[in-house]
Design an enzyme around this catalytic site. Structure first.
Site, short mmCIF file in Angstrom:
data_model
loop_
_atom_site.label_atom_id
_atom_site.label_comp_id
_atom_site.label_asym_id
_atom_site.label_seq_id
_atom_site.Cartn_x
_atom_site.Cartn_y
_atom_site.Cartn_z
N HIS A 142 13.90 22.54 -62.78
CA HIS A 142 14.48 23.69 -62.07
C HIS A 142 13.91 25.05 -62.45
O HIS A 142 14.42 26.07 -61.96
CB HIS A 142 16.00 23.69 -62.23
N ASP A 195 22.30 24.13 -65.02
CA ASP A 195 21.53 25.35 -64.80
C ASP A 195 20.69 25.35 -63.54
O ASP A 195 19.94 26.28 -63.31
CB ASP A 195 20.63 25.61 -66.02
N HIS A 254 20.75 22.97 -74.00
CA HIS A 254 20.00 23.00 -72.75
C HIS A 254 18.56 23.43 -73.07
O HIS A 254 18.33 24.55 -73.50
CB HIS A 254 20.65 23.98 -71.78
#
Length: 1016
Positions: free
Chosen positions: A580, A376, A264
């Site tokens: 995000h 996430d 990620h």
């Protein structure tokens, strides 16, 4: 027995720490290292290696924050090593060890990218992955681009100035460690992996389980077999002692884990966007290097933007990635441009995340991704299932809800149903993380937390260092191999997300169903932090709507060129900034200052596109003003008077003051109503709405003429200041106890009439507020523009309206529709939603009466029943002032607009939201009108986008949706020459047979999205 076990565990711990780990490398030899410090921003490889490199020694301080140091490493392998690294039967691996002076974990520290002398990328360097495999016989001639990224993780509350290059200082962050050639003893390394796996397993097994004691005794026998002073010579005996424990297969009933390599990489967070591109190169190089050495390894990677960065900046590495994609090892997933926030992006922007992402994957790799991949993001909009399905995907993965503060999600695999009834098979990995190292603890957690026991047997575990990148390591692959079938452990099989989802959905015959949003009971402050970023997003979304609409109209009506490439570039930038940690306001100052500059550039480019289109539509007789400023009375924009008629362009999906939706007509703009003195205050009354503002600048009466009903249950336009010091994660969180400390800002410095508005000025703390309250002739809503010079710290500013409506739920706009949320706290699930996200409007009401509150850039709200009566209070969260990660969050000037519409239905709320965000534009010219390209005949069906097709064919694409939450039948009319109309998915691929020219009749279910392609 207990003491015996404890002594063995302590013995094992010391043996591993002091003897085994240090014996992995058996030989070392020095290398020559020279260095060149880049003076500013990073430079390409060719420019760097052309500089003068000077010697550098271990222990040398280096790395002012965000700087780059290039290292040149040369040397020769000692001749007596050749017998140890022969290709056939070698027991050692030749490596370069790199110690950059790491002070923490991967992704939040110094990092490096290794190049060969010819410029080809080798792999990344980071903590826990700091070696470079070398081939025997090849000369050592490598360059390392070392990045001095500050470790900003900390406690997530303490202010730091390292997040902005202008304030970070120039002191070095690191001291260079030793770089050397080394031989890795493969037998010792394998023993290290055996011990790590079995020790981790043992500590997860119950004390009374025989298997735990079997493993303990095997480890004990290993300790007896291995001589701490001759680990290399006795490691094989140690492995032999452990072999029976590792060979005992898992039980048939063991939980089954699909392990998916992952990294990620936040597209920006505690580092700027420019650094993310380098993080991607480091991580992807690591992954490809592992794949070269282990063909069974597979790695899933989302975010088309990250692939695009590597394609454009590291083309040779991208070529290797394409080869691995073709081989099925490097697996694009998710289908989005970035892993976006899903609470705040508008409907069309959320759709474009998938359009842009999936088109990229199809074009570059020929792959149509099957799943949305958002481990996430901070909660998931109830519109997502339909958007994902409309993009041609069928699965959804998330992880973040494991962070819920109050309620635990009751399912691991389930059907997630959105606002329109679309359902996706969704997985919530019970490992509760997206960066596992496949430790015994992680595997045991996955098995323990799996909520579908008795119905299913499978879960997915993403493994690899994440957030700041890094990805899987060879140690993680060794752990996967050892736990493929190991008694006491879940079985682990490296696989792809698609393989997992296909198997899990087939196995779970009757999955549970979760209806509505996946609300994260945490990080509620992200709806409000960094107001400028949020305002830039909202304005960009609406400017993009206008630019596409008017450019498409000008292409069809006037033959103008459609700026497809420029629009795509702008969309990609706007979509990137919906990542995000950007749009939610949770990044360092550098990221948000970049975002503000980008939004300003986006506005200039889109205003130019709009202006060019409007000039074509009025036959070139008007010069379009480039200002985006709007007057309070409906936001009227003016253009230079250069013709004989005033042509007003309405980009909204509703008619406005005689102008058709999506078209233009000759009208005079509605004037503003002049306030009149009444008692000690001022009244605004246009015959539709009557508003009374008292001497404090508060709204004390709000009545719509149609009902004659008073909408207010108490003073409205009430600014309230709260102490805002969350326990953790300052920019992210608003904790519920903030409500216990509140100051009502009721004292006004002045309340007066200026022009056609009531102007209220207040000062408090170090801040000042000016509000303009106005009403347009013919308007059903009062407009309030609040200008704030904000200099508070750890404070939250709310704007409150107590309404005299008995509402047990509120409606809030989300993508392509709205969601209902309780206004009470009957259950823990209800109480947890004390701060909610809304787009352009919220609505509260009784069956026959309601009130809508619309905004131009505010997302955070709280809506609750009044404690004193049956009324309902709507509050907008205007500004925050967290100190981390940006200590200057929201400081400075802000302009925020709100409108309040009494007597409103939800349909009225939809209309008000568009009115608040899409001001009409005026041009002077000879044209009498501009007919809309497309029209619908049902007021609840909203045309969300009008554009030309992505493939450059010139076809007109129209996206519309049902906005009221009811069934709707409508006729869609295309007022231009076309040969057929076809329904498509979001990517404009047909999902139905073409219909002949003429009117298209549609019946839409509640909130259904429909995309139509008019073939020209």
């Amino acid at each position: 027995m207990h003491d015996d076990r404890r002594l063995t565990e302590e013995r094992l711990d010391r043996f591993t720490r002091e003897f085994l780990n240090g014996a992995v490398y058996s030989h070392s030899a020095p290398v020559t290292v020279t260095a060149w410090a880049a003076p500013g921003e990073p430079v390409p490889f060719a420019e760097a290696v052309a500089q003068d490199f000077t010697p550098i020694e271990p222990g040398t301080p280096w790395g002012p924050p965000w700087s780059t140091l290039w290292l040149h490493v040369t040397g020769s392998v000692p001749g007596d090593w050749s017998r140890l690294v022969e290709p056939d039967g070698a027991l050692h691996a030749l490596e370069l060890r790199v110690e950059l002076g790491f002070t923490g974990g991967p992704g939040f520290n110094a990092e490096g990218l290794v190049y060969r002398a010819d410029g080809t990328v080798v792999k990344g360097i980071s903590p826990f992955n700091a070696s470079v495999p070398l081939e025997p016989g090849e000369p050592l001639d490598l360059y390392i681009e070392a990045a001095a990224n500050p470790d900003l993780g900390g406690d997530f509350v303490s202010p730091t100035h390292l997040g902005d290059r202008e304030t970070a200082g120039d002191g070095p962050l690191y001291r260079l460690g030793t770089l050397d050639l080394a031989l890795r003893d493969l037998t010792v390394w394998e023993l290290q992996q055996d011990v790590w796996t079995l020790n981790g397993l043992m500590h997860e097994l119950p004390f009374d389980l025989p298997r735990r004691h079997e493993v303990l005794r095997a480890l004990e026998r290993m300790l007896d077999a291995v001589d701490p002073h001759d680990v290399a010579g006795t490691a094989a005996a140690g492995r032999e002692a452990l072999a029976p424990a590792l060979a005992t297969p898992a039980a048939a009933s063991a939980h089954r884990i699909t392990a998916v390599g992952h990294a990620h990489i936040d597209s920006a967070w505690l580092w700027p966007v420019r650094e993310t591109a380098r993080k991607c190169a480091r991580t992807f190089a690591n992954v490809v290097n592992l794949m070269d050495r282990d063909p069974s390894f597979r790695f899933a990677c989302s975010s088309a933007q990250q692939f695009a960065w590597v394609r454009d900046r590291y083309p040779a590495l991208f070529g290797r990635i394409k080869d691995k994609v073709a081989a099925g090892q490097f697996i694009p997933v998710g289908g989005m441009w970035v892993e976006a926030d899903t609470n705040m992006p508008g409907g069309e922007a959320m759709a474009r995340q998938f359009v842009a992402g999936k088109r990229f994957f199809l074009h570059e790799f020929g792959i149509d991704t099957a799943e949305a991949w958002l481990p996430d993001s901070f909660g998931y909009s109830a519109a997502m299932p339909q958007i994902v399905a409309a993009a041609g995907s069928q699965y959804f993965l998330t992880q973040k809800l494991s962070w819920n503060q109050t309620n635990r999600m009751p399912h691991s695999s389930f059907l997630w149903e959105g606002i329109d009834g679309t359902a996706l098979f969704t997985h919530f990995p019970p490992v509760d993380k997206y960066n596992s190292d496949l430790s015994g603890a992680d595997l045991a957690r996955a098995q323990k937390n799996y909520r579908e026991q008795g119905h299913g047997t499978r879960s997915l575990v993403p493994f690899g260092w994440g957030d700041g990148g890094g990805g899987p390591t060879r140690e993680m692959l060794a752990a996967a191999a050892r736990t493929s079938s190991l008694d006491g452990s879940p079985t682990v099989e490296i696989g792809s997300p698609r393989e997992f989802f296909d198997a899990a959905s087939a196995e779970l015959r009757h999955p549970a169903r979760w209806v509505g949003e996946l609300y994260l009971e945490f990080h509620r402050g992200t709806y409000t932090s960094q107001a400028n970023t949020k305002q830039g997003n909202r304005r960009s979304e609406h400017l993009l709507r206008e630019a596409e609409l008017w450019a498409a109209t000008a292409a069809v009506r006037a033959g103008s060129a459609y700026p497809a490439e420029e629009l795509e570039e702008i969309w990609h930038l706007v979509l990137l900034q919906q990542f995000h940690d950007i749009l939610p306001g949770s990044s360092i100052a550098w990221v948000h200052r970049d975002a503000e500059r980008n939004y300003a550039a986006v506005a200039r480019r889109l205003e130019s596109i709009i202006g060019t289109a409007l000039e074509a539509l009025v036959a070139g007789s008007a010069t379009v003003a480039r200002t985006a400023d709007a007057a309070i009375a409906g936001g009227q924009r003016s253009l230079a008077d250069s013709g004989d008629r005033r042509l007003v362009f309405n980009a909204a999906p509703h008619a406005r003051d005689g102008v058709p939706p999506l078209g233009a007509a000759v009208i005079e703009p509605a004037p503003a109503v002049s306030p009149v003195v009444e008692d000690s205050g001022f009244r605004l009354d246009n015959g539709i709405v009557s508003v009374l503002v008292d001497a404090r600048g508060l709204l004390v009466s709000l009545i719509d003429a149609a009902s004659g009903r008073e909408a207010l249950a108490g003073p409205g336009n009430l600014l309230q200041l709260h102490r805002d010091i969350p326990n953790h994660w300052e920019a992210w969180d608003i904790d519920s106890f903030y409500r216990r400390d509140v100051t009502d800002l009721v004292d006004a410095d002045s309340v007066s009439v200026e022009g056609d508005a009531v102007v209220v000025r207040r000062s408090f703390g170090d801040s000042a507020i000016t509000q303009r309250i106005g009403l347009l002739a013919g308007s059903p809503a009062v407009d309030i523009v609040t200008e704030i010079d904000w200099h508070e710290r750890q404070k939250l500013l709310k704007l409150a309206f107590p309404f005299d409506v008995h509402a047990d739920r509120s409606a809030a706009e989300t993508q392509f529709g709205h969601v209902f949320r309780p206004t009470h706290a009957n259950t823990s699930w209800d109480a947890a939603k004390f701060e909610i996200c809304a787009h352009r409007w919220v609505h509260v009401g009784e069956p026959d009466y309601g009130v809508a509150v619309a905004n131009d850039s505010t997302y955070g709200h709280d809506i609750a029943r009044r404690s004193s009566d049956s009324g309902t209070v709507v509050r907008l969260s205007l500004l925050r002032a967290p100190r981390y990660p940006d200590p200057e969050t929201d400081q400075g000037f802000h302009r925020l607009a709100v409108s309040v519409r009494p007597g409103a239905t939800i349909s009225d709320a939809v209309e008000e939201g568009y009115r608040r965000n899409l001001a009409p534009r005026t041009a002077m010219g000879p044209a009498g009108s501009v007919a809309p390209l497309v029209s619908v005949d049902h007021p609840g069906v909203i045309v969300e986008a009008v554009k030309l097709a992505e493939d450059g064919s010139g076809d007109v694409v129209v996206r519309l949706y049902e906005s009221r939450g009811t069934r709707a039948s409508t006729t869609v009319h295309g007022d231009f020459e076309h040969r057929s109309v076809v329904r498509t998915d979001l990517l404009e691929r047909p999902v139905a047979e073409p219909e002949p020219v003429g009117e298209t009749r549609l019946t839409l279910r509640p909130f259904q999205i429909v995309t139509l392609r008019f073939r020209r």
